[in-house]
Design a protein around this motif. Structure first.
Motif, PDB file in Angstrom:
ATOM      1  N   ARG A 137       7.814  22.861  38.082  1.00 18.33           N
ATOM      2  CA  ARG A 137       8.817  23.726  37.470  1.00 18.33           C
ATOM      3  C   ARG A 137       8.676  25.192  37.862  1.00 18.33           C
ATOM      4  O   ARG A 137       9.662  25.934  37.859  1.00 18.33           O
ATOM      5  N   GLY A 138       7.468  25.623  38.151  1.00 21.43           N
ATOM      6  CA  GLY A 138       7.186  27.033  38.409  1.00 21.43           C
ATOM      7  C   GLY A 138       8.150  27.712  39.377  1.00 21.43           C
ATOM      8  O   GLY A 138       8.747  28.750  39.034  1.00 21.43           O
ATOM      9  N   PRO A 139       8.323  27.189  40.582  1.00 20.03           N
ATOM     10  CA  PRO A 139       9.227  27.853  41.532  1.00 20.03           C
ATOM     11  C   PRO A 139      10.669  27.942  41.040  1.00 20.03           C
ATOM     12  O   PRO A 139      11.359  28.941  41.285  1.00 20.03           O
ATOM     13  N   TYR A 140      11.123  26.921  40.312  1.00 23.92           N
ATOM     14  CA  TYR A 140      12.492  26.934  39.808  1.00 23.92           C
ATOM     15  C   TYR A 140      12.658  27.939  38.661  1.00 23.92           C
ATOM     16  O   TYR A 140      13.706  28.583  38.533  1.00 23.92           O
ATOM     17  N   LEU A 141      11.632  28.067  37.834  1.00 26.03           N
ATOM     18  CA  LEU A 141      11.687  29.064  36.759  1.00 26.03           C
ATOM     19  C   LEU A 141      11.687  30.478  37.331  1.00 26.03           C
ATOM     20  O   LEU A 141      12.419  31.351  36.858  1.00 26.03           O
ATOM     21  N   VAL A 142      10.875  30.693  38.369  1.00 29.65           N
ATOM     22  CA  VAL A 142      10.861  32.005  39.028  1.00 29.65           C
ATOM     23  C   VAL A 142      12.215  32.269  39.682  1.00 29.65           C
ATOM     24  O   VAL A 142      12.753  33.379  39.601  1.00 29.65           O
ATOM     25  N   GLU A 143      12.784  31.252  40.295  1.00 38.85           N
ATOM     26  CA  GLU A 143      14.099  31.394  40.916  1.00 38.85           C
ATOM     27  C   GLU A 143      15.157  31.757  39.872  1.00 38.85           C
ATOM     28  O   GLU A 143      15.971  32.662  40.074  1.00 38.85           O
ATOM     29  N   GLY A 144      15.141  31.091  38.723  1.00 36.92           N
ATOM     30  CA  GLY A 144      16.084  31.402  37.653  1.00 36.92           C
ATOM     31  C   GLY A 144      15.893  32.817  37.130  1.00 36.92           C
ATOM     32  O   GLY A 144      16.860  33.532  36.878  1.00 36.92           O
ATOM     33  N   ALA A 145      14.633  33.237  36.977  1.00 41.76           N
ATOM     34  CA  ALA A 145      14.357  34.599  36.510  1.00 41.76           C
ATOM     35  C   ALA A 145      14.855  35.630  37.524  1.00 41.76           C
ATOM     36  O   ALA A 145      15.420  36.664  37.144  1.00 41.76           O
ATOM     37  N   LEU A 146      14.657  35.358  38.814  1.00 39.54           N
ATOM     38  CA  LEU A 146      15.133  36.288  39.847  1.00 39.54           C
ATOM     39  C   LEU A 146      16.655  36.361  39.894  1.00 39.54           C
ATOM     40  O   LEU A 146      17.227  37.444  40.068  1.00 39.54           O
ATOM     41  N   ILE A 147      17.308  35.233  39.721  1.00 40.21           N
ATOM     42  CA  ILE A 147      18.773  35.239  39.684  1.00 40.21           C
ATOM     43  C   ILE A 147      19.255  36.060  38.486  1.00 40.21           C
ATOM     44  O   ILE A 147      20.181  36.870  38.595  1.00 40.21           O
ATOM     45  N   GLY A 148      18.617  35.868  37.334  1.00 41.67           N
ATOM     46  CA  GLY A 148      18.971  36.653  36.152  1.00 41.67           C
ATOM     47  C   GLY A 148      18.716  38.138  36.363  1.00 41.67           C
ATOM     48  O   GLY A 148      19.513  38.984  35.968  1.00 41.67           O
ATOM     49  N   LEU A 149      17.616  38.464  37.018  1.00 40.73           N
ATOM     50  CA  LEU A 149      17.275  39.859  37.296  1.00 40.73           C
ATOM     51  C   LEU A 149      18.290  40.491  38.241  1.00 40.73           C
ATOM     52  O   LEU A 149      18.763  41.602  37.998  1.00 40.73           O
ATOM     53  N   LEU A 150      18.646  39.783  39.301  1.00 41.73           N
ATOM     54  CA  LEU A 150      19.659  40.304  40.229  1.00 41.73           C
ATOM     55  C   LEU A 150      21.018  40.416  39.554  1.00 41.73           C
ATOM     56  O   LEU A 150      21.778  41.351  39.816  1.00 41.73           O
ATOM     57  N   GLY A 151      21.318  39.466  38.667  1.00 37.73           N
ATOM     58  CA  GLY A 151      22.579  39.501  37.939  1.00 37.73           C
ATOM     59  C   GLY A 151      22.681  40.691  36.997  1.00 37.73           C
ATOM     60  O   GLY A 151      23.765  41.112  36.641  1.00 37.73           O
ATOM     61  N   VAL A 152      21.558  41.250  36.596  1.00 42.20           N
ATOM     62  CA  VAL A 152      21.546  42.431  35.740  1.00 42.20           C
ATOM     63  C   VAL A 152      21.567  43.707  36.581  1.00 42.20           C
ATOM     64  O   VAL A 152      22.237  44.681  36.231  1.00 42.20           O
ATOM     65  N   CYS A 153      20.853  43.713  37.678  1.00 45.81           N
ATOM     66  CA  CYS A 153      20.735  44.930  38.497  1.00 45.81           C
ATOM     67  C   CYS A 153      22.076  45.358  39.097  1.00 45.81           C
ATOM     68  O   CYS A 153      22.366  46.557  39.160  1.00 45.81           O
ATOM     69  N   LEU A 154      22.884  44.426  39.517  1.00 45.93           N
ATOM     70  CA  LEU A 154      24.172  44.770  40.119  1.00 45.93           C
ATOM     71  C   LEU A 154      25.093  45.496  39.129  1.00 45.93           C
ATOM     72  O   LEU A 154      25.577  46.589  39.429  1.00 45.93           O
TER      73      LEU A 154
END
Length: 186
Positions: A100-117
């Protein structure tokens, strides 16, 4: 002297909805000849504020739903593409956290990018919108000061980042649970 007992006061309210009650109380005071109020402006600003609040909550809700859908779809595609590798990892003893680790990190990064824009767009547009509003309605905003962008960002950035990363991890976790159950049942 006809102006001996004459005074003029200007009262500002933190909450404009309390103005009608205050105006009525001022009119009841003995010796008060005239009370000027801006009830039309207060009513209009209150309605605009309410409409903006409702619109903001609706937009935020829609954006959160879209973000959840996109994160879920991305994680589902990633798991589907790597279904065979995940099965092999289970067979050789990999823990769920390791998978699960890589997918959770991927989801967190998508959420982070979705906020930064949106935050970067807000930063770029804020001063232009304030200048436009003050230019168009200069008479109305003579006594109002807009909050500096730095002060706004002190509050918005941490909350937005927490929500973005939290949504990313939460949606990834839920999607992973469903997808991994499908893979195990095969």
């Amino acid at each position: 002297n006809p102006l001996q007992d004459s005074m003029s006061y200007t009262v500002y309210f933190d909450d404009v909805s309390s103005q009608p009650k205050a105006v009525e109380r001022f009119k009841e005071i003995d010796g008060v000849r005239k009370v000027n109020d801006s009830n039309d402006v207060v009513t209009t600003l209150t309605k605009v504020n309410t409409a903006l609040s409702i619109g903001t909550f609706i937009i935020v809700g829609l954006l959160l739903a879209i973000a959840a859908f996109l994160i879920s779809t991305t994680v589902t595609m990633g798991v589907t593409v790597r279904k065979r590798e995940i099965s092999i990892m289970h067979l050789i003893g990999a823990t769920d956290l390791f998978i699960r680790g890589p997918y959770l990190v991927e989801g967190a990064l998508i959420g982070l990018l979705g906020v930064c824009l949106p935050l970067s767009i807000l930063y770029a547009v804020y001063y232009k919108v304030v200048a436009l509003v003050v230019g168009k309605f200069s008479g109305m905003f003579m006594t109002m000061n807009f909050v500096e962008i730095g002060e706004v960002f002190k509050v918005i950035v941490p909350i937005s980042l927490a929500i973005g990363v939290g949504i990313g991890i939460l949606v990834s976790s839920i999607t992973l649970s469903k997808q991994l159950k499908k893979i195990r049942s095969l």
